[in-house]
Design an enzyme around this catalytic site. Structure first.
Site, PDB file in Angstrom:
ATOM      1  NE  ARG A 213      -3.833  -2.290   0.926  1.00  0.00           N
ATOM      2  CZ  ARG A 213      -4.917  -2.605   1.635  1.00  0.00           C
ATOM      3  NH1 ARG A 213      -5.455  -1.701   2.426  1.00  0.00           N
ATOM      4  NH2 ARG A 213      -5.473  -3.790   1.533  1.00  0.00           N
ATOM      5  CD  GLU A 215      -2.785   2.782   3.681  1.00  0.00           C
ATOM      6  OE1 GLU A 215      -3.905   3.044   4.125  1.00  0.00           O
ATOM      7  OE2 GLU A 215      -2.135   1.780   4.013  1.00  0.00           O
ATOM      8  NE  ARG A 221      -4.306   2.778  12.733  1.00  0.00           N
ATOM      9  CZ  ARG A 221      -4.319   4.071  13.022  1.00  0.00           C
ATOM     10  NH1 ARG A 221      -3.491   4.548  13.937  1.00  0.00           N
ATOM     11  NH2 ARG A 221      -5.150   4.896  12.416  1.00  0.00           N
ATOM     12  CG  HIS A 222      -0.938   2.921   8.486  1.00  0.00           C
ATOM     13  ND1 HIS A 222      -1.434   3.698   9.506  1.00  0.00           N
ATOM     14  CD2 HIS A 222      -1.976   2.592   7.705  1.00  0.00           C
ATOM     15  CE1 HIS A 222      -2.752   3.826   9.338  1.00  0.00           C
ATOM     16  NE2 HIS A 222      -3.096   3.168   8.260  1.00  0.00           N
ATOM     17  CD  GLU A 353      -9.847  -1.742   9.201  1.00  0.00           C
ATOM     18  OE1 GLU A 353     -10.188  -0.552   9.070  1.00  0.00           O
ATOM     19  OE2 GLU A 353      -9.454  -2.459   8.264  1.00  0.00           O
ATOM     20  CB  SER A 356     -12.407  -4.700   6.545  1.00  0.00           C
ATOM     21  OG  SER A 356     -11.287  -4.430   5.855  1.00  0.00           O
ATOM     22  NE  ARG A 404      -3.069  -2.138  10.882  1.00  0.00           N
ATOM     23  CZ  ARG A 404      -3.905  -1.268  10.323  1.00  0.00           C
ATOM     24  NH1 ARG A 404      -5.210  -1.398  10.513  1.00  0.00           N
ATOM     25  NH2 ARG A 404      -3.439  -0.274   9.608  1.00  0.00           N
TER      26      ARG A 404
HETATM   27  P1  AMO Z   1      -8.495  -3.582   4.082  1.00  0.00           P
HETATM   28  O1  AMO Z   1      -7.971  -2.560   3.144  1.00  0.00           O
HETATM   29  O2  AMO Z   1      -9.319  -3.091   5.235  1.00  0.00           O
HETATM   30  O3  AMO Z   1      -9.418  -4.626   3.316  1.00  0.00           O
HETATM   31  O4  AMO Z   1      -7.294  -4.445   4.623  1.00  0.00           O
HETATM   32  C1  AMO Z   1      -7.506  -5.597   5.444  1.00  0.00           C
HETATM   33  C2  AMO Z   1      -6.665  -5.528   6.704  1.00  0.00           C
HETATM   34  O5  AMO Z   1      -5.284  -5.432   6.355  1.00  0.00           O
HETATM   35  C3  AMO Z   1      -4.602  -4.677   7.323  1.00  0.00           C
HETATM   36  N1  AMO Z   1      -3.941  -3.529   6.670  1.00  0.00           N
HETATM   37  C4  AMO Z   1      -2.711  -3.067   6.996  1.00  0.00           C
HETATM   38  N2  AMO Z   1      -1.811  -3.469   7.910  1.00  0.00           N
HETATM   39  C5  AMO Z   1      -0.650  -2.784   8.003  1.00  0.00           C
HETATM   40  N3  AMO Z   1      -0.332  -1.718   7.213  1.00  0.00           N
HETATM   41  C6  AMO Z   1      -1.215  -1.279   6.285  1.00  0.00           C
HETATM   42  N4  AMO Z   1      -0.877  -0.248   5.505  1.00  0.00           N
HETATM   43  C7  AMO Z   1      -2.460  -1.959   6.139  1.00  0.00           C
HETATM   44  N5  AMO Z   1      -3.539  -1.810   5.333  1.00  0.00           N
HETATM   45  C8  AMO Z   1      -4.410  -2.763   5.675  1.00  0.00           C
HETATM   46  C9  AMO Z   1      -5.614  -4.197   8.334  1.00  0.00           C
HETATM   47  C10 AMO Z   1      -6.912  -4.306   7.573  1.00  0.00           C
HETATM   48  O6  AMO Z   1      -8.026  -4.513   8.418  1.00  0.00           O
HETATM   49  N6  AMO Z   1      -9.954  -6.505   0.284  1.00  0.00           N
HETATM   50  C11 AMO Z   1     -10.283  -6.103   1.636  1.00  0.00           C
HETATM   51  C12 AMO Z   1     -10.510  -7.271   2.560  1.00  0.00           C
HETATM   52  C13 AMO Z   1     -11.771  -8.056   2.245  1.00  0.00           C
HETATM   53  O7  AMO Z   1     -12.856  -7.447   2.157  1.00  0.00           O
HETATM   54  O8  AMO Z   1     -11.658  -9.290   2.111  1.00  0.00           O
HETATM   55  C14 AMO Z   1      -9.123  -5.246   2.154  1.00  0.00           C
HETATM   56  O9  AMO Z   1      -8.038  -5.226   1.624  1.00  0.00           O
HETATM   57  O10 AMO Z   1      -5.593  -5.063   9.436  1.00  0.00           O
END
Ligand code: AMO
Length: 430
Positions: A213, A215, A221-222, A353, A356, A404
């Site tokens: 990502r 981001e 947490r990211h 979180e 999801s 996480r």
């Molecule tokens: P989402 O974008 O919420 O959902 O990602 C799912 C889970 O991945 C983790 N996560 C991360 N952990 C660390 N760093 C990050 N940058 C990061 N981004 C996300 C989180 C998050 O809850 N396709 C959907 C899932 C689905 O519906 O099956 C998805 O990607 O714990």
């Protein structure tokens, strides 16, 4: 030639071996020179053991060798008077395999603490710290439990591409790069579209893999590369896959408590029994927040501040389900009895979180109109959409951020503590 193959790991040395010859390999942790003999502690991945080194050459070698050097030793097991060790090895052969530098960047005995960046810069050495090694032992054990749980529920483990030709979930946050000067390629941000397509032929699939990502958030947490556990299952609704994620989290926590007490302790984590996880709706959350003075309108996303407040009310694991449809990605199914709401959920731990997921649209016409409603061009999803003309079953799934989850279960405050070589907005090495 030096024999490097061990007969025993440190943890296996006990009084049943007294009188026997053993060979142990590891690294020097401590040396106490008391003249004619030296007490040396060596450690391997399982623990530490005490050596008694005698004979002036051996004592000389032991005293001079820098701490953390790799050694293999052979000797006889005898009873020990030391309070930490039931037995010790009276050394007959002491071989230094690789000398460590005399100045090391961090102290892996854990006596001198270092800042996280310094530890990450010397990660391989950091893993000799018991607390750090315990975290990664737990991380490995957790993956095994997840695989066992999902296999027992009839899921197949799959591997989908991480190099992709178009944006999988709408384009935001993708890392793009040049692909042989011919076209643009991207790093997968999730296996979302593939895992949905796979339900068509394989029914229930899961994948554990790295996702990317772009981001620009430098938080505890990211990460820009994280590990996700993703599932997708045909003929299940969203509450069914919520049951599965609940089972997964409970099984991992239970395994840690029942079989990895020592590692939990070394990691400094509390035991965390996972009982029934509360399922709150988004609207219940708004009501709870309003009572706390945090006024949000239906349709507002739950801000970081709102989630922190909810996390104070619900300190452990809880679900937030039935989110407004417009807050969710294009593939999420609406609630049949109230199309403003969606069949979606997040699993939270306090403010954090973890997961999801939801029920997905399986009707190609609905999917096309949802893409258009969200300002996405159905033509750019043609590769995906064609599978929906091949008899797509109704399906649901989730993505669980494994890093996480490990943060929570190991009591770590920073996601970087549970990832071997974290990648974030600043860090690309080691
Ligand atoms: P989402 O974008 O919420 O959902 O990602 C799912 C889970 O991945 C983790 N996560 C991360 N952990 C660390 N760093 C990050 N940058 C990061 N981004 C996300 C989180 C998050 O809850 N396709 C959907 C899932 C689905 O519906 O099956 C998805 O990607 O714990």
């Amino acid at each position: 030639m030096v024999e490097i193959k061990r007969t025993h790991y440190a943890r296996q040395l006990d009084d049943t071996l007294i009188g026997q010859q053993v060979r142990v390999g590891g690294w020097i942790e401590d040396v106490r020179d008391i003249g004619k003999l030296a007490f040396v502690t060596i450690r391997d991945v399982t623990g530490a053991c005490q050596l008694i080194v005698t004979g002036s050459d051996n004592v000389q070698a032991a005293v001079q060798v820098p701490r953390q050097s790799a050694v293999v030793i052979a000797g006889t097991v005898q009873k020990s008077k030391a309070k930490d060790f039931p037995v010790e090895i009276k050394v007959t052969e002491f071989t230094i395999l690789t000398r460590a530098a005399s100045q090391l960047p961090i102290d892996p005995t854990g006596r001198v603490e270092s800042a996280v960046d310094k530890r990450l810069d010397a990660r391989a050495l950091d893993l000799r710290t018991q607390k750090v090694a315990a975290i990664f032992k737990l991380r490995s054990a957790g993956l095994q439990v997840i695989r066992d749980t999902l296999h027992s529920e009839g899921f197949l483990e799959v591997n989908t591409p991480k190099i992709i030709g178009s944006a999988s979930e709408g384009g935001a946050n993708l890392f793009g790069f040049d692909y042989f000067g011919k076209r643009k390629a991207y790093l997968a941000q999730s296996p979302q579209l593939y895992k949905e397509q796979l339900t068509l032929g394989l029914d229930r699939v899961f994948e554990i893999g790295p996702y990317f990502r772009a981001e620009n958030s430098h938080t505890v947490r990211h990460l820009t590369e994280f590990t996700s556990v993703d599932i997708e299952a045909a003929f299940l609704d969203y509450e069914d896959v919520m049951d599965i994620v609940e089972q997964v989290v409970r099984n991992v926590a239970t395994e840690f408590q029942e079989k990895h007490k020592n590692d939990l302790q070394a990691a400094g984590a509390k035991e965390m029994p996972v009982s029934k996880i509360d399922r709150l709706t988004y609207e219940q959350c708004l009501e709870e927040l309003a009572k706390e003075g945090e006024k949000l309108q239906f349709g507002d996303d739950l801000s970081d501040a709102a989630l922190r407040k909810l996390g104070e009310i619900h300190s452990g694991f809880y679900f937030i389900m039935d989110w407004p449809l417009k807050l969710k990605p294009f593939y999420i199914h609406e609630k049949e009895d109230n199309p403003k709401l969606s069949k979606s959920f997040d699993l939270q731990y306090g403010y954090l979180e973890l997961v999801s997921g939801g029920r997905r649209l399986h009707d190609p016409e609905k999917l096309k109109s949802r893409l258009a409603e969200q300002g996405l061009n159905p033509a750019s999803f043609s590769e995906h959409l064609k599978a929906f003309d091949w008899g797509m079953p109704p399906h649901s799934g989730w993505g669980l951020g494994y890093d996480r989850l490990m943060m929570v279960l190991t009591g770590s405050q920073n996601v970087r503590d549970v990832v071997l070589y974290p990648r974030d907005t600043d860090r690309l090495t080691p």
